[in-house]
Design a protein around this motif. Structure first.
Motif, short mmCIF file in Angstrom:
data_model
loop_
_atom_site.label_atom_id
_atom_site.label_comp_id
_atom_site.label_asym_id
_atom_site.label_seq_id
_atom_site.Cartn_x
_atom_site.Cartn_y
_atom_site.Cartn_z
N THR A 244 30.37 33.93 49.88
CA THR A 244 29.28 32.94 49.89
C THR A 244 29.01 32.42 51.29
N ILE A 245 30.08 32.11 52.02
CA ILE A 245 29.93 31.55 53.38
C ILE A 245 29.31 32.57 54.33
N THR A 246 29.73 33.83 54.19
CA THR A 246 29.31 34.86 55.16
C THR A 246 28.10 35.66 54.68
N ASN A 247 27.76 35.53 53.39
CA ASN A 247 26.69 36.33 52.79
C ASN A 247 27.01 37.83 52.88
N LEU A 248 28.29 38.15 52.86
CA LEU A 248 28.72 39.55 52.87
C LEU A 248 29.15 39.94 51.45
N LYS A 249 28.93 41.18 51.10
CA LYS A 249 29.36 41.67 49.79
C LYS A 249 30.82 42.09 49.86
N ILE A 250 31.63 41.50 48.98
CA ILE A 250 33.07 41.77 48.97
C ILE A 250 33.48 42.09 47.54
N TYR A 251 34.02 43.29 47.34
CA TYR A 251 34.40 43.72 46.00
C TYR A 251 35.91 43.95 45.93
N PRO A 252 36.62 43.15 45.13
CA PRO A 252 38.07 43.37 44.99
C PRO A 252 38.38 44.41 43.93
N SER A 253 39.48 45.14 44.13
CA SER A 253 39.95 46.08 43.12
C SER A 253 40.75 45.30 42.07
N PRO A 254 41.06 45.91 40.91
CA PRO A 254 41.97 45.25 39.97
C PRO A 254 43.30 44.97 40.66
N PRO A 255 43.90 43.82 40.39
CA PRO A 255 45.14 43.46 41.10
C PRO A 255 46.36 44.22 40.61
N GLN A 256 47.26 44.48 41.53
CA GLN A 256 48.58 45.02 41.18
C GLN A 256 49.58 43.88 41.32
N LEU A 257 50.57 43.85 40.46
CA LEU A 257 51.57 42.78 40.52
C LEU A 257 52.94 43.37 40.80
N GLY A 258 53.65 42.73 41.71
CA GLY A 258 55.01 43.15 42.00
C GLY A 258 55.94 41.95 41.99
N ILE A 259 57.16 42.15 41.51
CA ILE A 259 58.19 41.11 41.53
C ILE A 259 59.40 41.73 42.21
N ASP A 260 59.75 41.22 43.39
CA ASP A 260 60.84 41.86 44.14
C ASP A 260 61.28 40.92 45.26
N TYR A 261 62.33 41.35 45.95
CA TYR A 261 62.74 40.61 47.15
C TYR A 261 61.62 40.68 48.17
N ALA A 262 61.53 39.64 49.01
CA ALA A 262 60.44 39.56 49.98
C ALA A 262 60.35 40.83 50.82
N GLY A 263 61.49 41.31 51.29
CA GLY A 263 61.50 42.48 52.15
C GLY A 263 60.87 43.69 51.48
N ALA A 264 61.23 43.91 50.20
CA ALA A 264 60.70 45.07 49.47
C ALA A 264 59.23 44.87 49.13
N LEU A 265 58.87 43.66 48.72
CA LEU A 265 57.50 43.39 48.31
C LEU A 265 56.54 43.56 49.48
N LEU A 266 56.97 43.12 50.66
CA LEU A 266 56.10 43.18 51.83
C LEU A 266 55.98 44.59 52.40
N SER A 267 56.82 45.50 51.92
CA SER A 267 56.72 46.87 52.41
C SER A 267 55.43 47.53 51.90
N VAL A 268 54.84 46.96 50.81
CA VAL A 268 53.61 47.53 50.25
C VAL A 268 52.47 47.49 51.27
N PRO A 269 52.14 46.31 51.82
CA PRO A 269 51.06 46.28 52.80
C PRO A 269 51.52 46.52 54.24
N ALA A 270 52.81 46.79 54.45
CA ALA A 270 53.33 46.90 55.82
C ALA A 270 52.59 47.95 56.63
N ALA A 271 52.27 49.08 56.01
CA ALA A 271 51.58 50.14 56.75
C ALA A 271 50.22 49.67 57.24
N GLU A 272 49.54 48.86 56.43
CA GLU A 272 48.23 48.36 56.84
C GLU A 272 48.34 47.37 57.98
#
Length: 211
Positions: free
Chosen positions: A139-167
Motif C-alpha cells: 500500500t505504501i509503495t504501490n508495488l504489487k507483492i505476492y506471497p507464496s503459501p507459508p512453510q512452517l518449521g520448528i527447530d533450533y535457531a541454527g537449523a531454522l536459519l539455514s533455510v534462508p541462509a543461502a539467500e
C-alpha cells in the motif's frame, strides 16, 4: 538507478526502512488482535542492521527452539520473508487461536505439543501476520507483492536459519531485521526478516520517492 550495496542502502535510508517496519508491524499487530480476539499491544519495533552470523545469538542462541514461518515474495518485489518467534510464544498464540475459533479450552503451555491441528493454526497465524505486513508495504509503495503459501518449521535457531541462509549469502553479510514485541497477557518476541533482492530494495525506495 545506481547500484548500491545492502549496507549503503540500509545506512542511507535507515529512517525510511524503520518507518516501513513501524507501519508493517502495526498492521500485523492489528491483524493478530483480530485473529485471537484479544487486545494486543506493540512496543516500537527495533530495526537493526547486522551480520547474518549474529542472527542466531540475537534470536536467543543457536540452541533456542524457534517456530519460523517462511515464504517467497514475488511480483514487483522479489525475495523472501521470515517471521520467527520462540516456541513458547508460538504455543501461546496457538492456544488463544484455538480457544477463540474452535472453543477448545486453553491448555497449560507445558502440556502442549505441535500436532497437525496446532501446526495448521500456527500457519494461519503466520499467514495473517506476514500478509498484513506485506500488504502495508504494498500500500505504501504501490508495488504489487505476492506471497507464496507459508512453510512452517520448528527447530533450533541454527537449523531454522539455514533455510534462508543461502539467500542472505547472495546479498552479502548484512541483513535488515525488525524486532517486534507484542503483548496480550504475556510478552511475545517476534522477528520479521524481509529479504528482498537488491533491485527490489531500490524499487521500494524509489517508490517512496527517496531515490
Amino acid at each position: 538507478m545506481s547500484e548500491l550495496s545492502m549496507e549503503q542502502l540500509t545506512h542511507e535510508y535507515f529512517d525510511v526502512l524503520k518507518e516501513l517496519g513501524n507501519i508493517g508491524a502495526g498492521n500485523a499487530t492489528t491483524a493478530l488482535a483480530e485473529l485471537i480476539n484479544c487486545k494486543v499491544d506493540m512496543m516500537v519495533p527495533q530495526v537493526r542492521l547486522l551480520e547474518f552470523s549474529e542472527l542466531g545469538d540475537l534470536l536467543g542462541g543457536e540452541e533456542q527452539v524457534l517456530v519460523g514461518i517462511y515464504l517467497q515474495v514475488e511480483g514487483d518485489v522479489d525475495g523472501s520473508m521470515m517471521f520467527t518467534l520462540p516456541q513458547e510464544s508460538a504455543m501461546h498464540l496457538v492456544n488463544k487461536l484455538m480457544a477463540g475459533m474452535l472453543g477448545i479450552p486453553e491448555k497449560p503451555i507445558e502440556e502442549m505439543e505441535f500436532g497437525e491441528m496446532e501446526v495448521s493454526a500456527m500457519k494461519e497465524v503466520g499467514n495473517i501476520i506476514t500478509g498484513a505486513y506485506l500488504n502495508a508495504l504494498s500500500t505504501i509503495t504501490n508495488l504489487k507483492i505476492y506471497p507464496s503459501p507459508p512453510q512452517l518449521g520448528i527447530d533450533y535457531a541454527g537449523a531454522l536459519l539455514s533455510v534462508p541462509a543461502a539467500e542472505f549469502g547472495i546479498l552479502g553479510d548484512n541483513i535488515l531485521l525488525i524486532q517486534t514485541k507484542f503483548s496480550d497477557d504475556i510478552d511475545l518476541d517476534g522477528y520479521f526478516i524481509l529479504i528482498p533482492d537488491m533491485d527490489s530494495y531500490q524499487k521500494i525506495l524509489h517508490a517512496l520517492g527517496v531515490m
